[in-house]
Every structure is written in structure tokens, then in C-alpha cells.
Design an enzyme around this catalytic site. Structure first.
Site, mmCIF file in Angstrom:
data_model
loop_
_atom_site.group_PDB
_atom_site.id
_atom_site.type_symbol
_atom_site.label_atom_id
_atom_site.label_comp_id
_atom_site.label_asym_id
_atom_site.label_seq_id
_atom_site.Cartn_x
_atom_site.Cartn_y
_atom_site.Cartn_z
ATOM 1 N N ASP A 81 -20.184 -3.668 -25.124
ATOM 2 C CA ASP A 81 -19.382 -4.860 -25.953
ATOM 3 C C ASP A 81 -19.041 -4.639 -24.336
ATOM 4 O OD1 ASP A 81 -20.635 -4.749 -28.503
ATOM 5 O OD2 ASP A 81 -20.024 -3.458 -28.698
ATOM 6 N N HIS B 247 -19.289 6.321 -26.311
ATOM 7 C CA HIS B 247 -20.183 5.721 -26.775
ATOM 8 C C HIS B 247 -20.543 7.278 -27.719
ATOM 9 C CE1 HIS B 247 -24.605 4.777 -28.522
ATOM 10 N NE2 HIS B 247 -24.039 3.553 -28.009
ATOM 11 N N HIS C 177 -18.031 -0.505 -33.947
ATOM 12 C CA HIS C 177 -19.290 -0.925 -33.816
ATOM 13 C C HIS C 177 -19.463 -2.411 -33.002
ATOM 14 C CE1 HIS C 177 -23.015 -0.345 -34.401
ATOM 15 N NE2 HIS C 177 -23.181 -0.657 -35.057
#
Ligand code: CMC
Length: 437
Positions: free
Chosen positions: A363, A307, A268
Site C-alpha cells: 500500500d 506487515h 488492511h
């Protein structure tokens, strides 16, 4: 019953059931009427990791993962990033509408009013070891805030809830900056309420001996944009934890600490730190193809890729690339960017990634920008937690105001031993009579 229904035939009994569809979905509770016989518990849905189960109805954030769309309260993320400040977006997420001039001034004033942390909280932070991970410090310190604000337990009082929300949003940068400076061994810097939300955060991070900190406007805007992009992302792992912990009526500091703990994991929010480690491990552009081969063999994961909901380019990653260009104008280009771009180029042309619809996520590039700004990788997830606090609180508030919500308590499919009993003991010395029972 509305017009839209689903007809299910139970082939065990031959019985047929008509199940209503609302917004195109069934309520899994409606499956419970499907029983083999009157003693049967009824059919449940089995859905590990919530792959196809909605846990709530929400009006906060909309994602269309196939089209790569992200909207907060209906506004496209790129418009918000271009035209609004982070605090405007925070107001939008919490209240459903963008603030007018007066509302914004009042909201900014409220947040400024709560930026300080209690001296006991500061002392609590001082107690951490010199090498404590900043994210572990943040999680613990947020939980410790409930030792200061006792009234926070009264989660059914809307006014009290609002006060705790303002406190959390205002204090998060202060705690984050304290965690960062603690890890560097620098003295803490108190908030400067002349500055904007992001400028003040930069002041608490980087002010040294100068009497007044002046933030570079390009860097402040870049950080503000990064905060907007990270503010909410509907029912992700940490938002789900926030709702789940909050559903027991735990106070918002405890629930936020739980959500932050969920965020810290490498799958995450912890992924941004892992991306930097991965780019370090790869070392140079020419080693990228060999690394991609290791990913395809299943030896390693390509961190910052993939994702659960985006099966197209993550719209946040697109805006982050633009932000990176702005930041690099000030800081100079981070050499890791070349490795990252090569990784993205090769991955996006490769059958393995195309077939699985794996694209860079938020990210992938954020860490490169944070590093160029001067942050150590250990603090990247803390930078994610600051804006995401707004999303957690919006989700928490929505959950508490939703009269369909109850304590979150999933079912299980028990697959363990059937009832059995402890055999009589063979050693006479241990028999109940021998030990005086
Ligand atoms: N590298 C290589 N293969 C991957 C990756 C990856 N990063 N992500 C997914 N896959 C493969 C996976 O092995 C599986 O292959 P197969 O069908 O052959 O078994 C397929 O793609 C489907 O993956 P999954 O694990 O079923 O997908 P998921 O929805 O459960 O996981 C994820 C989503 C984000 C946890 C995963 O993609 C991942 O671990 N990515 C790397 C960590 C990361 O970047 N996390 C940040 C997510 S975005 C921001 C946030 O949430 O904070």
C-alpha cells in the site's frame, strides 16, 4: 502415528503426552486430552489475532515472509506480473493451473458475458448520497447482488458456485466504476465488451462523450499488473472473513461483502488511502525527519509500512516501484513520490524500523500510482477490492471443498464474572405481586 511427534509433560499431574506433528504442526484439538482431572475441559491454545494459528491447509498462495517470497500456485509473483494478464492469473488462482490458449479464450468470454449489472442494482447505486464513500457503496452493492441471484444460496452445487464466481469477477469493475462516477456526479458508462478486463474498467471510469474509449496501453498494463499483485495474499484479514462468513454457508455475495468490509479498514486495504493522507500531512521532503520522530514516539503510525508476515521487503512493493516508473512516463512524476522515497530511505536506516523489521508494504506506493492515474484517494481501496475478489473466491471454493472445514467458531477464555444472581428489589412498588405478574 507418524515419525514426528512432540512430547508434552503436564507439570500439574506429571503425565506425559505424545502429540503427532503433521507438516511440522500440532492439531490444537490434540491438546484437549491434557486434563488436570476428568472434569477438566482440557488445554486449548490461546492466540488472539491468530499470531501462530493456521486456520486451514491451503494450496493457493505461498508466502515466505522472512525471505520476501510470494507465489500463486507455485509461480513467483514477478513472473506472473511480467508474463501474464490479470485474467490468466485469476484462472490460475481459481483452477490451480494457467489456462491454455483455448481455456483462456473461453474464460475471457465468460467474464465478458457477465459484465453488465441488473438495472435494479444500478438504481440501488443511484440511491446513495452524493458524498457516499465509494468503498461503503461497493460493500453494500456487492451484498445487494444476492437479491438478484437467488440460486447463489445453493453453495454446494459446484456449477452454481462457478457461475457466481464469474459474475462477481465480471461485475466488480462495473460496480466499482459506477461507485466512482457516482461520487463525481458523472453519468454511468456501460461495459464495452470489445475491450480487455482492465481497458473496459478504464472505459467505465473515464469515458466521457467520445463514441469509443481508447485506453492508453501503458496505463492499462500498469493497472493489470497492480491487479495481479493484489489478487491474493493467503490468510489475510479479509480472506479469513471470507472463509469465516462462507463457513456458515452464506451465499458468496454476502461473504464477499463481508470480506470487502474487512478490507476497508485502515490497517488492511484502507491503508493505501491513509498513505496519501499521511503524505499530504507531511507536505514536503524536509518535514520527513520530524514525522519519523513522531512515529518513533508512538504518536502516529507510518502507514504503508509493516506487515504481519513480511519481515523483509514486500516483493509486491518492489514491482509496484517499477510500475510507478511506467505510469509516470505517461502522467508525469507524482511529487508525493519524493516524500515517499525520503520516508522509505530514512525509515530503512533507522534503528526503530530495523529492529522491528518494518518495510514498505504493497500500500505504500500503490496510492501514489493511483493518484497519478487520476483517482481520488477515496477510491483506492475499491481498486484493491476488484482483484482481491478473485483471491476471496479461490479461498472460499477451497474452504467449501475441504472436508475438514466446518462452521468457523473460535473458543474463548472466559474472564468475566462468576455466576451471580439479581438481588431482591428494595422498592415494593416494583415487586412482581405489585405489578400484577
Ligand atoms: N508504524 C510504526 N510502527 C509500527 C508500524 C507502523 N506502520 N507497524 C508496526 N509497528 C510497530 C508496532 O508498534 C510494534 O512495536 P512494539 O513492538 O514497540 O510494540 C511492532 O512494530 C510490531 O507491530 P504489530 O502491531 O505487533 O504488528 P502486526 O503484525 O500486529 O501489524 C500491521 C501489522 C500491518 C497491522 C501494522 O504493521 C500496521 O498497522 N501497519 C500500518 C498499516 C498498513 O500499512 N497496513 C497495510 C498492510 S499490507 C496490505 C494489507 O494487508 O492490506
Amino acid at each position: 502415528m507418524g515419525n514426528e511427534t512432540l512430547t508434552i509433560t503436564d507439570n500439574r499431574t506429571g503425565r506425559t503426552y505424545t502429540i503427532p506433528l503433521t507438516n511440522g504442526n500440532i492439531r490444537t484439538m490434540d491438546l484437549r486430552q491434557i486434563r488436570k482431572d476428568p472434569d477438566d475441559f482440557g488445554v486449548m491454545g490461546y492466540d488472539p489475532a491468530f499470531m501462530n494459528t493456521a486456520s486451514c491447509r491451503s494450496a493457493i498462495t505461498f508466502i515466505d515472509g522472512d525471505k520476501g517470497i510470494l507465489q500463486y500456485r507455485g509461480y513467483p509473483i514477478d513472473e506472473l506480473a511480467e508474463k501474464c494478464s490479470f485474467l490468466e492469473v485469476a484462472y490460475l488462482l481459481l483452477n490451480g493451473e494457467l489456462p491454455n490458449q483455448g481455456e483462456l479464450q473461453e474464460w475471457e468470454g465468460t467474464i465478458r458475458h457477465h459484465t453488465m449489472i441488473h438495472e435494479t442494482t444500478k438504481k440501488f447505486l443511484e440511491g446513495f448520497r452524493y458524498d457516499a464513500h465509494p468503498m461503503s457503496m461497493l460493500i453494500s452493492t456487492v451484498a445487494a447482488l444476492s437479491t438478484v441471484y437467488h440460486e447463489a444460496r445453493n453453495v454446494h452445487d459446484a456449477k452454481i458456485r462457478r457461475l457466481q464466481m464469474a459474475r462477481l469477477i465480471a461485475k466488480m469493475p462495473t460496480i466499482a466504476a459506477y461507485c466512482y462516477r457516482h461520487s463525481l456526479g458523472f453519468p454511468y458508462v456501460y461495459p464495452d465488451n470489445d475491450l480487455s478486463y482492465t481497458e473496459n474498467f478504464m472505459n467505465m471510469l473515464w469515458k466521457m462523450v467520445e463514441p469509443k474509449y481508447h485506453a492508453n496501453p501503458i496505463m492499462a498494463k500498469a493497472l493489470d499488473v497492480l491487479f495481479i499483485l493484489h489478487a491474493d495474499h493467503e490468510q489475510n484479514c479479509s480472506a479469513n472473513v471470507m472463509r469465516s462468513a462462507g463457513s456458515s454457508q452464506a451465499d458468496p455475495y454476502a461473504a464477499t461483502a463481508a470480506a470487502a468490509a474487512a478490507l476497508s479498514g485502515p490497517l488492511h486495504g484502507g491503508a493505501n488511502e491513509e498513505v496519501l493522507r499521511m503524505l499530504d500531512e507531511i507536505g514536503s521532503k524536509d518535514k520527513v525527519p520530524a514525522y519519523v520522530e513522531r512515529v518513533k514516539k508512538g504518536d502516529v503510525k507510518l502507514m504503508g509500512f509493516g506487515h504481519r508476515v513480511y519481515k523483509n521487503y514486500d516483493p509486491r512493493a518492489r514491482i509496484i516501484k517499477w510500475t510507478a516508473d511506467q505510469v509516470f512516463q505517461v502522467t508525469g512524476r507524482n511529487q508525493k513520490l519524493d516524500i515517499a522515497l525520503e520516508l522509505e530511505r530514512i525509515a530503512l536506516e533507522d534503528e526503530y524500523f530495523i529492529k522491528r523489521k518494518l518495510y514498505p508494504n504493497v500500500d505504500f506506493y500503490s496510492g501514489i500510482i493511483y493518484q497519478a492515474m487520476g483517482f481520488k484517494p477515496e477510491v483506492f481501496t475499491v481498486l484493491f477490492a476488484i482483484p482481491r475478489t478473485v483471491g476471496w473466491l479461490a479461498q472460499w471454493e477451497e474452504m467449501l471443498n475441504d472436508n475438514e472445514q466446518k462452521i468457523a467458531r473460535p473458543r474463548q477464555v472466559y474472564v468475566g464474572a462468576a455466576e451471580r444472581h439479581i438481588p431482591p428489589k428494595t422498592n415494593a412498588a416494583l415487586e412482581p405481586a405489585a405489578i400484577g405478574a
